[in-house]
Design an enzyme around this catalytic site. Structure first.
Site, mmCIF file in Angstrom:
data_model
loop_
_atom_site.group_PDB
_atom_site.id
_atom_site.type_symbol
_atom_site.label_atom_id
_atom_site.label_comp_id
_atom_site.label_asym_id
_atom_site.label_seq_id
_atom_site.Cartn_x
_atom_site.Cartn_y
_atom_site.Cartn_z
ATOM 1 N N ARG A 39 0.821 -1.219 0.000
ATOM 2 C CA ARG A 39 0.000 0.000 0.000
ATOM 3 C C ARG A 39 0.850 1.263 0.000
ATOM 4 O O ARG A 39 0.439 2.278 -0.571
ATOM 5 C CB ARG A 39 -0.947 -0.007 1.197
ATOM 6 C CG ARG A 39 -2.083 -0.977 0.957
ATOM 7 C CD ARG A 39 -3.200 -0.783 1.934
ATOM 8 N NE ARG A 39 -4.348 -1.575 1.526
ATOM 9 C CZ ARG A 39 -5.167 -2.176 2.371
ATOM 10 N NH1 ARG A 39 -4.982 -2.072 3.669
ATOM 11 N NH2 ARG A 39 -6.181 -2.869 1.919
ATOM 12 N N LYS A 205 -20.134 -15.737 -0.008
ATOM 13 C CA LYS A 205 -21.547 -15.458 0.266
ATOM 14 C C LYS A 205 -22.215 -14.694 -0.851
ATOM 15 O O LYS A 205 -21.610 -13.829 -1.468
ATOM 16 C CB LYS A 205 -21.646 -14.574 1.514
ATOM 17 C CG LYS A 205 -21.290 -15.269 2.796
ATOM 18 C CD LYS A 205 -21.412 -14.282 3.922
ATOM 19 C CE LYS A 205 -21.305 -14.979 5.269
ATOM 20 N NZ LYS A 205 -21.510 -14.011 6.361
ATOM 21 N N GLY A 358 -10.292 -8.419 -2.067
ATOM 22 C CA GLY A 358 -9.031 -8.753 -1.412
ATOM 23 C C GLY A 358 -8.606 -10.196 -1.639
ATOM 24 O O GLY A 358 -7.452 -10.476 -1.986
ATOM 25 N N GLY A 381 -14.255 -3.359 -0.081
ATOM 26 C CA GLY A 381 -15.619 -2.827 0.047
ATOM 27 C C GLY A 381 -15.907 -1.725 -0.961
ATOM 28 O O GLY A 381 -16.979 -1.692 -1.562
HETATM 29 P P1 ADP Z 1 -13.173 -11.223 -2.245
HETATM 30 O O1 ADP Z 1 -12.363 -10.860 -1.026
HETATM 31 O O2 ADP Z 1 -12.323 -11.424 -3.447
HETATM 32 O O3 ADP Z 1 -14.312 -10.263 -2.471
HETATM 33 P P2 ADP Z 1 -14.821 -13.052 -0.762
HETATM 34 O O4 ADP Z 1 -14.311 -12.470 0.504
HETATM 35 O O5 ADP Z 1 -16.222 -12.810 -1.138
HETATM 36 O O6 ADP Z 1 -13.844 -12.651 -1.980
HETATM 37 O O7 ADP Z 1 -14.679 -14.641 -0.724
HETATM 38 C C1 ADP Z 1 -13.446 -15.258 -0.548
HETATM 39 C C2 ADP Z 1 -13.575 -16.513 0.269
HETATM 40 O O8 ADP Z 1 -14.570 -17.382 -0.223
HETATM 41 C C3 ADP Z 1 -12.280 -17.282 0.262
HETATM 42 O O9 ADP Z 1 -11.718 -17.245 1.543
HETATM 43 C C4 ADP Z 1 -12.707 -18.698 -0.146
HETATM 44 O O10 ADP Z 1 -12.082 -19.689 0.624
HETATM 45 C C5 ADP Z 1 -14.198 -18.678 0.118
HETATM 46 N N1 ADP Z 1 -14.888 -19.677 -0.706
HETATM 47 C C6 ADP Z 1 -14.980 -19.715 -2.037
HETATM 48 N N2 ADP Z 1 -15.630 -20.826 -2.441
HETATM 49 C C7 ADP Z 1 -15.971 -21.489 -1.326
HETATM 50 C C8 ADP Z 1 -16.668 -22.722 -1.073
HETATM 51 N N3 ADP Z 1 -17.142 -23.464 -2.071
HETATM 52 N N4 ADP Z 1 -16.825 -23.108 0.210
HETATM 53 C C9 ADP Z 1 -16.342 -22.354 1.197
HETATM 54 N N5 ADP Z 1 -15.690 -21.187 1.043
HETATM 55 C C10 ADP Z 1 -15.508 -20.768 -0.211
HETATM 56 MG MG MG Z 2 -12.792 -11.146 1.061
#
Ligand code: ADP
Ligand code: MG
Length: 404
Positions: A39, A205, A358, A381
């Site tokens: 950063r 989610k 992230g 976010g």
């Molecule tokens: P980002 O930070 O890129 O926005 P998220 O925080 O929404 O992504 O999601 C990332 C997390 O989702 C990771 O830690 C990953 O392990 C989890 N994940 C993805 N697919 C699955 C799954 N099928 N079951 C459980 N966790 C999952």
């Molecule tokens: Mg995340």
């Protein structure tokens, strides 16, 4: 109308002028030193631009979550030291966040030098956007620059209040170089995409990203859905997800998205399942209608990857947020890494490929493709809010240029 940026300002105005710079120096610390410079490096172009034009910079940042009171371990002091090393120019530090202490330290900054103030969140007024704190900061400077994209979705004193007051006093509030880049890539991707416009969504989610799903659904030509998010869609299709991570209470929402999206939406057709999600898990690949019992879906399967790859390869614009599986564990990493390679190959061939989130950024890094992508957003976010088509308070508080 667009947001005024630092290069829009006449550089002559910077010489000898105190500039209040909101910057993202929220770096991980270990044993009292900066553990990861990413950063700080990202902030250098704006800081260099300012110092090279002779500005006197007051850098404001938060660090961690100190909840409105000083926490010695979250002091900006080691960050200021590291910034000085990387910048190769004088950087001083004050343990004041506001008031007399900050004002007198600001008075000692010389042209082309930087003063790092103490952690903005040591003051309770930061996160409440306290008008007195904002006025205190605004009184020090005639120019405000916001380069902290990662906190632009928060209406805090250093992101919104100070900018508004400097503008109200006849000064300028502009976007820094990093911020401008984020707005350009995420904004343009949505507003004027080269088609086909393909979005890839995944992660843990659906609930945290429903606004993004909603906004993208109207704009994209294809929406590829993976990760645990896909599991809720499987439920909506009446499929069994076994013991997988799923938001059963969002099934109606997923059904609604499927109805609205029609054949724009592509879901995985097969899954990598294990009885446990861990680094030594034994896994099987099964069609999505053969998941049951104790199965936990940890990744998209090879047929899904093939399907997603062909969509990715033909895209004019790609927006990717959210891993396809639990990529942190080797047995469940192939889908995410495969998508990362496919997105990078498309970018090599001229597709605009923008990545947000992230964990997704960490996955791109793991795949070794970061440099090949058009843009990797630094804000979690904030990038999601932009992708959801929302205005960011830290951006709307800046000066606008009419008619452009
Ligand atoms: P980002 O930070 O890129 O926005 P998220 O925080 O929404 O992504 O999601 C990332 C997390 O989702 C990771 O830690 C990953 O392990 C989890 N994940 C993805 N697919 C699955 C799954 N099928 N079951 C459980 N966790 C999952
Ligand atoms: Mg995340």
């Amino acid at each position: 109308m667009r947001t005024k940026t630092l290069p829009d300002l006449d550089p002559q105005r910077l010489k000898g002028t105190i500039v209040l710079l909101r910057v993202d120096l929220n770096v991980p610390l270990a044993d009292g030193a900066v553990a990861d410079d990413t950063r700080i490096e990202a902030a250098l172009p704006t800081i260099r631009y300012l110092t090279s034009h002779g500005a006197r910079v007051i850098a404001l940042s938060h660090l961690g979550r100190p909840k409105g009171a000083p926490v010695p371990e979250l002091s900006m002091a080691p960050v200021a030291v590291r910034l000085g090393e990387l910048l190769g120019a004088p950087v001083s530090f004050t343990d004041a966040v506001r008031g007399e202490g900050l004002a007198s330290a600001a008075g000692r900054i010389r042209d082309g030098e930087v003063l790092v103030a103490e952690n903005t969140r040591f003051d309770p007024g930061e996160t409440t956007n306290d008008p007195e704190l904002a006025a205190d900061w605004a009184s020090l400077a005639g120019i405000y620059v916001n380069d902290a994209f990662g906190t632009a979705h928060r209406a805090h004193a250093s992101t919104v209040g100070a900018a508004a007051r400097i503008k109200a006093a006849g000064g300028e509030a502009v976007a820094g170089i990093l911020m401008e880049r984020e707005l350009r890539f995420l904004g343009d991707a949505l507003d004027a995409p080269s088609r086909p416009f393909v979005a890839i969504l995944g992660g843990a989610k659906i609930s945290g990203k429903i606004d993004v799903v909603d906004a993208l659904l109207d704009r994209v030509d294809r929406l590829l859905i993976g990760g645990a998010m896909a599991n809720t869609f499987f439920l909506a299709l009446g499929l069994d997800v076994g013991d997988s991570l799923v938001e059963a209470d969002r099934t109606d929402l997923a059904a609604d998205v499927l109805a609205r999206g029609g054949d724009k939406i592509l879901l995985p057709v097969d899954c990598v399942v294990g009885v446990a999600i861990d680094a030594e898990a034994e896994t099987r690949v099964v069609p999505r209608d053969r998941v049951s019992g104790r199965d936990k879906i940890g990744d998209i399967g090879p047929d899904s990857l093939k399907l997603f790859r062909s969509e990715i390869a033909g895209a004019g614009t790609l927006v990717w947020n959210g891993p396809m599986g639990v990529f942190e564990m080797a047995p469940f990493a192939a889908g995410t890494l495969g998508v990362a390679h496919a997105v990078a190959a498309a970018a090599d061939a001229g597709t605009v490929a923008v990545l947000g989130g992230g964990d997704s950024a960490a996955a791109a890094h793991m795949a070794g493709v970061t440099e090949r992508l058009t843009h990797v957003s630094t804000g979690g976010g904030a990038s999601l809010e932009l992708l959801a088509g929302k205005d960011l308070p830290g951006v709307t508080s800046l000066t606008r240029i009419e008619g452009e």
